[in-house]
Design an enzyme around this catalytic site. Structure first.
Site, mmCIF file in Angstrom:
data_model
loop_
_atom_site.group_PDB
_atom_site.id
_atom_site.type_symbol
_atom_site.label_atom_id
_atom_site.label_comp_id
_atom_site.label_asym_id
_atom_site.label_seq_id
_atom_site.Cartn_x
_atom_site.Cartn_y
_atom_site.Cartn_z
ATOM 1 N N CYS A 136 -4.955 -0.043 8.496
ATOM 2 C CA CYS A 136 -4.266 -1.066 8.844
ATOM 3 C C CYS A 136 -3.564 -1.185 9.309
ATOM 4 O O CYS A 136 -2.106 -1.388 9.140
ATOM 5 C CB CYS A 136 -3.773 -1.803 6.977
ATOM 6 S SG CYS A 136 -5.415 -1.864 6.129
ATOM 7 N N CYS A 173 -2.117 6.969 5.212
ATOM 8 C CA CYS A 173 -3.136 6.266 6.414
ATOM 9 C C CYS A 173 -2.353 4.902 6.888
ATOM 10 O O CYS A 173 -2.065 4.282 6.496
ATOM 11 C CB CYS A 173 -3.922 5.570 5.010
ATOM 12 S SG CYS A 173 -4.909 4.537 5.339
ATOM 13 N N GLN A 202 -22.369 -6.959 5.874
ATOM 14 C CA GLN A 202 -20.527 -7.418 6.416
ATOM 15 C C GLN A 202 -20.175 -6.510 5.448
ATOM 16 O O GLN A 202 -20.689 -6.986 4.152
ATOM 17 C CB GLN A 202 -20.476 -9.103 6.354
ATOM 18 C CG GLN A 202 -20.836 -9.896 7.769
ATOM 19 C CD GLN A 202 -20.596 -9.264 9.278
ATOM 20 O OE1 GLN A 202 -19.495 -8.273 9.413
ATOM 21 N NE2 GLN A 202 -20.691 -9.802 10.292
ATOM 22 N N GLU A 239 -34.331 -7.317 15.502
ATOM 23 C CA GLU A 239 -33.356 -6.617 15.227
ATOM 24 C C GLU A 239 -33.929 -4.760 15.569
ATOM 25 O O GLU A 239 -35.122 -4.700 15.078
ATOM 26 C CB GLU A 239 -32.728 -6.205 13.335
ATOM 27 C CG GLU A 239 -32.131 -5.036 13.081
ATOM 28 C CD GLU A 239 -30.954 -5.258 13.669
ATOM 29 O OE1 GLU A 239 -30.543 -3.908 13.813
ATOM 30 O OE2 GLU A 239 -29.821 -6.249 14.728
ATOM 31 N N PHE A 283 -30.297 -9.190 17.351
ATOM 32 C CA PHE A 283 -29.548 -8.961 17.031
ATOM 33 C C PHE A 283 -29.290 -9.028 15.469
ATOM 34 O O PHE A 283 -27.998 -9.462 14.401
ATOM 35 C CB PHE A 283 -28.061 -8.817 17.816
ATOM 36 C CG PHE A 283 -28.437 -8.752 18.617
ATOM 37 C CD1 PHE A 283 -28.289 -7.536 19.971
ATOM 38 C CD2 PHE A 283 -28.333 -9.727 19.809
ATOM 39 C CE1 PHE A 283 -28.429 -6.863 20.789
ATOM 40 C CE2 PHE A 283 -28.968 -9.623 20.967
ATOM 41 C CZ PHE A 283 -28.110 -8.238 22.111
ATOM 42 N N CYS A 296 -18.090 -9.863 16.965
ATOM 43 C CA CYS A 296 -16.745 -8.904 16.527
ATOM 44 C C CYS A 296 -16.132 -8.523 17.350
ATOM 45 O O CYS A 296 -14.643 -8.068 17.287
ATOM 46 C CB CYS A 296 -17.603 -8.084 15.457
ATOM 47 S SG CYS A 296 -18.664 -6.558 16.261
ATOM 48 N N CYS A 307 0.770 -0.652 -0.264
ATOM 49 C CA CYS A 307 -0.091 -0.283 0.523
ATOM 50 C C CYS A 307 0.731 1.458 -0.358
ATOM 51 O O CYS A 307 1.333 1.512 0.596
ATOM 52 C CB CYS A 307 -1.037 0.012 1.051
ATOM 53 S SG CYS A 307 -1.551 1.935 1.318
ATOM 54 N N CYS A 315 -6.890 2.811 -2.731
ATOM 55 C CA CYS A 315 -6.610 2.094 -1.689
ATOM 56 C C CYS A 315 -6.992 -0.017 -2.340
ATOM 57 O O CYS A 315 -8.172 0.350 -2.701
ATOM 58 C CB CYS A 315 -8.309 2.411 -0.518
ATOM 59 S SG CYS A 315 -8.029 0.704 0.594
#
Length: 378
Positions: A14, A11, A211, A261, A240, A333, A3, A87
């Site tokens: 990551c 940036c 996602q 939800e 959820f 997550c 990158c 990107c």
């Protein structure tokens, strides 16, 4: 993954980019096992890997610069705009879209919002791509003052980019770093982007969560379906549930399934999918998941939860411990909050755990965990 933006220090999203991918996976797996070290885990399955670049289906672009020369990307800590159109996390299909959007901003007279001066109209561009080829574009505006200009210029944009199936404007009037506001204005007749994972139709509406790594998400849903099929359950809650990805994968024509939800937009997507699949015993409702569950006197055989980063919390854990469904399937997550929740569920044993690398080059990941009531069988 190479990158140029990272190498130039422009940036650092990551954070783990300099770490070999195999080491990233190893470190994530070690963290997961460490978080669950205080509870016996019958089986850790191998991590599910991701493509290392081009895997994101969504771009969230801050719009800065001038109306004649807009910059799409982010604003660095030194308040300098950074162009993120190249990107490497984005698929190649995004680049020609960005190249058309830049002159379109001038054509529509959408002055980029200047945070320091509190002036301008266009704050963000949000672009989402379906694996079926269509795209959704959202303009996040400070007000509705440029809406007529935007509508007038849209035919040119749609002619240039026929893949834009869903277009909308979101109104975010607050001078704060908030991505979107409550008001969404449809600019195309179609407001649901069609997606499909594992032969299951899914839909993405402007204000519904979806996602950002579709390949790994499809693997996650398919794994949940396999695990649930092995349990031979006939009743299930999907709490959820978002757009219904888990429940729609796990449901069978005979299964009684309720998906809950808080987002009405997401529930509209889930209902559309269930109707298309002909699942008559599946229902979805826009409610608070914890309030829905804790107000019920009976529970199904299986409760699937896919909470936000905070986890399901003490109240829902206490209810599930009291009501004792046979199985819990927990998708998270945030493995730290998941581990805290599992520690509260003392009457359950951890049957299997699998890491899904939804976010390469960062410390984040998704994890799927099957819990079985002690004394029960898988």
């Amino acid at each position: 993954m190479h990158c140029a933006l990272y190498d130039a220090g422009r940036c650092r999203s990551c954070q783990w980019l300099e770490k070999p991918y195999s080491q990233q996976l190893s470190d994530k797996q070690s963290l997961l096992e460490q978080l669950l070290a205080q509870m016996p885990v019958a089986e850790f399955l191998p991590p599910v890997v991701s493509a290392q670049q081009g895997f994101r289906n969504k771009a969230k672009m801050v719009v800065s610069g001038s109306v004649e020369r807009p910059i799409l990307g982010m604003v660095a800590r030194d308040d300098e705009p950074v162009d993120l159109c190249d990107c490497p996390l984005y698929p190649a299909s995004f680049i020609p879209v960005f190249e058309v959007l830049k002159p379109f901003i001038a054509r529509a007279g959408l002055t980029p919002y200047n945070v320091a001066r509190k002036r301008g109209e266009l704050k963000f561009l949000l672009l989402t791509e379906s694996s079926q080829g269509g795209m959704m574009l959202r303009f996040v505006l400070r007000s509705t003052s440029k809406l007529q200009q935007l509508r007038a210029a849209l035919p040119w944009l749609q002619q240039q980019l026929p893949q834009l199936k869903v277009i909308s404007a979101n109104i975010q009037p607050v001078h704060m770093a908030i991505l979107e506001g409550e008001e969404e204005i449809a600019l195309t007749p179609e407001q649901a982007l069609a997606e499909c994972f594992n032969q299951v139709p899914l839909y993405i509406r402007p204000q519904s969560f979806f996602q950002t790594n579709p390949q790994v998400a499809a693997d996650l849903y398919a794994t949940a379906r396999t695990w649930v099929a092995e349990l031979s359950v006939s009743s299930m809650w999907d709490l959820f549930c978002g757009v219904g990805g888990f429940g729609l994968h796990c449901a069978t024509p005979e299964m009684q399934l309720t998906g809950i939800e808080i987002s009405a937009e997401a529930i509209a997507c889930a209902q559309q999918s269930a109707q298309q699949l002909g699942l008559d015993k599946v229902s979805f409702a826009a409610l608070d998941s914890t309030q829905f569950a804790t107000s019920r006197e009976h529970v199904p055989q299986l409760v699937l939860v896919n909470p936000p980063r905070r986890g399901i919390g003490a109240e829902l854990c206490a209810y599930l411990s009291q009501m004792a469904p046979d199985y819990l399937l927990y998708s998270s997550c945030n493995p730290s909050s998941m581990a805290q929740d599992i520690a509260r569920l003392a009457d359950y044993q951890v049957s299997r755990v699998q890491l899904f690398d939804m976010f390469p080059h960062t410390a984040h990941f998704e994890v799927l965990t099957l819990l079985i009531k002690k004394g029960g069988t898988a």
